[in-house]
Motif scaffolding. Structure first.
Motif, PDB file in Angstrom:
ATOM      1  N   TYR A  12       0.864  -1.178   0.000  1.00  0.00           N
ATOM      2  CA  TYR A  12       0.000   0.000   0.000  1.00  0.00           C
ATOM      3  C   TYR A  12       0.897   1.224   0.000  1.00  0.00           C
ATOM      4  CZ  TYR A  12      -4.350   2.514   0.838  1.00  0.00           C
ATOM      5  OH  TYR A  12      -5.447   3.332   0.693  1.00  0.00           O
ATOM      6  N   GLN A  13       0.686   2.103  -0.967  1.00  0.00           N
ATOM      7  CA  GLN A  13       1.545   3.275  -1.145  1.00  0.00           C
ATOM      8  C   GLN A  13       0.832   4.532  -0.665  1.00  0.00           C
ATOM      9  OE1 GLN A  13       3.010   3.739  -5.116  1.00  0.00           O
ATOM     10  NE2 GLN A  13       4.486   5.331  -4.561  1.00  0.00           N
ATOM     11  N   PHE A  14       1.588   5.362   0.055  1.00  0.00           N
ATOM     12  CA  PHE A  14       1.045   6.605   0.612  1.00  0.00           C
ATOM     13  C   PHE A  14       1.665   7.805  -0.102  1.00  0.00           C
ATOM     14  CE2 PHE A  14       1.294   3.327   3.850  1.00  0.00           C
ATOM     15  CZ  PHE A  14       0.008   3.328   4.394  1.00  0.00           C
ATOM     16  N   ASP A  56       1.861  12.261   0.033  1.00  0.00           N
ATOM     17  CA  ASP A  56       1.523  13.421   0.854  1.00  0.00           C
ATOM     18  C   ASP A  56       0.498  14.304   0.134  1.00  0.00           C
ATOM     19  OD1 ASP A  56       2.887  14.890  -1.052  1.00  0.00           O
ATOM     20  OD2 ASP A  56       4.602  15.352   0.226  1.00  0.00           O
ATOM     21  N   ASP A  65      -4.552   9.916  -4.344  1.00  0.00           N
ATOM     22  CA  ASP A  65      -5.064   9.055  -3.287  1.00  0.00           C
ATOM     23  C   ASP A  65      -4.064   7.919  -3.019  1.00  0.00           C
ATOM     24  OD1 ASP A  65      -7.488  10.389  -2.899  1.00  0.00           O
ATOM     25  OD2 ASP A  65      -8.455   9.288  -4.540  1.00  0.00           O
ATOM     26  N   ASP A  66      -4.017   7.489  -1.758  1.00  0.00           N
ATOM     27  CA  ASP A  66      -3.211   6.303  -1.434  1.00  0.00           C
ATOM     28  C   ASP A  66      -3.767   5.111  -2.199  1.00  0.00           C
ATOM     29  OD1 ASP A  66      -1.950   8.001   0.328  1.00  0.00           O
ATOM     30  OD2 ASP A  66      -3.088   7.302   2.073  1.00  0.00           O
ATOM     31  N   GLY A  90       6.350  10.340   1.061  1.00  0.00           N
ATOM     32  CA  GLY A  90       5.370   9.263   0.975  1.00  0.00           C
ATOM     33  C   GLY A  90       5.900   8.032   1.664  1.00  0.00           C
TER      34      GLY A  90
END
Length: 337
Positions: free
Chosen positions: A35-37, A39, A45-46, A164
């Motif tokens: 799962y990628q985050f 900023d 969106d993540d 991120g």
């Protein structure tokens, strides 16, 4: 981007230098989902991501990994023309810990290049930037070649100060670069338990151990008897008794707490004083053979000669005299109640 080439060249040089030191290395193919985050400044969106990498273990504690991340993040404002495809490639340096167990944590840091391609946007259709990563994870062995791998990285865009992260979980397949067994199969201390399962990694070779490689606790004592007969007026261990010496040595290596007094004896031929010295030489010969030829520690064996004073047979017959020309020892392991 202006520093990327220099950093990659430096990391590549370090990897090459380490590779020269470690002629035999282990490789991993790492694959997983994550799962990628992103900023808030990135306007994405993540999202879920795919991760794949190739990892080389350079030494017991150090490795490098070449990895890529792929994801398809959506624009936060539901502008489909600004939806994107994220692709990155990086080279990371890994520091392993607790390497002789099933559970191997590690720290990681690296640098690479990332690209975001925007969908149907003629004005700004692509971003490319240098990306640093910092984090770690762990590998848990499921078998000799397959392991579970988790990873978490903080991601920093050095060009625009975007940040991120990525968390992932997947499988890791290990194989060696030569005909040597994979590191997971290596038994460094030779106790019969491979390193990744060995909780007592310095157990002497041949010592009886439990499934964790630690000294076995006996519930019942075991014993062995040494008996060697000598030729007339000789202190040379006959070749016929070499297997007897080996059997005793194996017993003493298996049970490390065992020590023994090697007793030498003689028949009644000759003077008492001469027979005393001859029996001592016989006891010393057996003790020295166990120490010098089989590696038994000196402090575990002592030798004493009794001459003819402890005869077990009639010295008037050839058979009786042969029986009296002997070296004996009884060794017994200790049991725990």
């Amino acid at each position: 981007m202006r520093y990327l080439g220099r950093v990659l060249l430096l990391l590549g040089s370090l990897a090459a230098a380490s590779g020269l030191i470690a002629q035999e290395r282990q490789w991993y193919i790492n694959g997983g989902v994550g799962y990628q985050f992103f900023d808030n400044d990135r306007d994405f969106d993540d999202t879920s991501a795919a991760v794949i990498g190739v990892e080389a273990k350079l030494t017991d504690n150090w490795g490098v990994e070449l990895a890529t991340i792929y994801s398809e993040p959506d624009n936060k404002n539901n502008n489909s023309s600004l939806d994107g495809q994220f692709v990155s490639g990086s080279l990371s340096l890994l520091r392993y810990f607790n390497v002789n167990t099933n559970f191997v944590p590690y720290l990681a840091t690296g640098v690479g290049s990332a690209v975001i391609q925007y969908d149907n946007n003629p004005v700004d259709d692509e971003d490319e930037y240098t990306q640093y990563n910092l984090g770690g994870g762990f590998r848990y062995a499921l078998s000799e070649s397959l392991s579970l791998r988790t990873d978490a990285r903080y991601l920093l865009d050095d060009d625009n100060d975007y940040t991120g992260g990525l968390v992932s979980i997947g499988l890791s397949y290990a194989f060696a670069s030569d005909s040597r067994p994979a590191v997971a199969q290596v038994d460094t201390d030779g106790d019969g338990v491979i390193d990744r399962n060995d909780r007592c990694p310095e157990t002497p070779a041949g010592r009886q151990v439990d499934e964790f490689g630690c000294e076995f606790v006996l519930k019942q004592a075991e014993s062995i008897k040494l008996k060697i007969n000598f030729a007339y007026d000789s202190d040379v261990v006959p070749a016929a008794y070499i297997s007897e010496l080996k059997k005793v040595a194996d017993f003493m290596r298996k049970f490390g707490g065992v020590s023994a007094v090697v007793e030498g004896h003689a028949d009644s031929t000759g003077s008492d004083a001469y027979n005393k010295k001859l029996s001592q030489r016989r006891a010393d010969a057996v003790r020295n053979a166990l120490i010098g030829n089989y590696g038994i520690a000196e402090n575990r064996l002592s030798a004493v000669g009794y001459g003819e004073e402890r005869s077990i047979a009639d010295n008037k017959t050839d058979e009786g005299r042969l029986a009296n020309r002997r070296v004996i020892a009884v060794m017994q392991s200790k049991a725990v109640e």
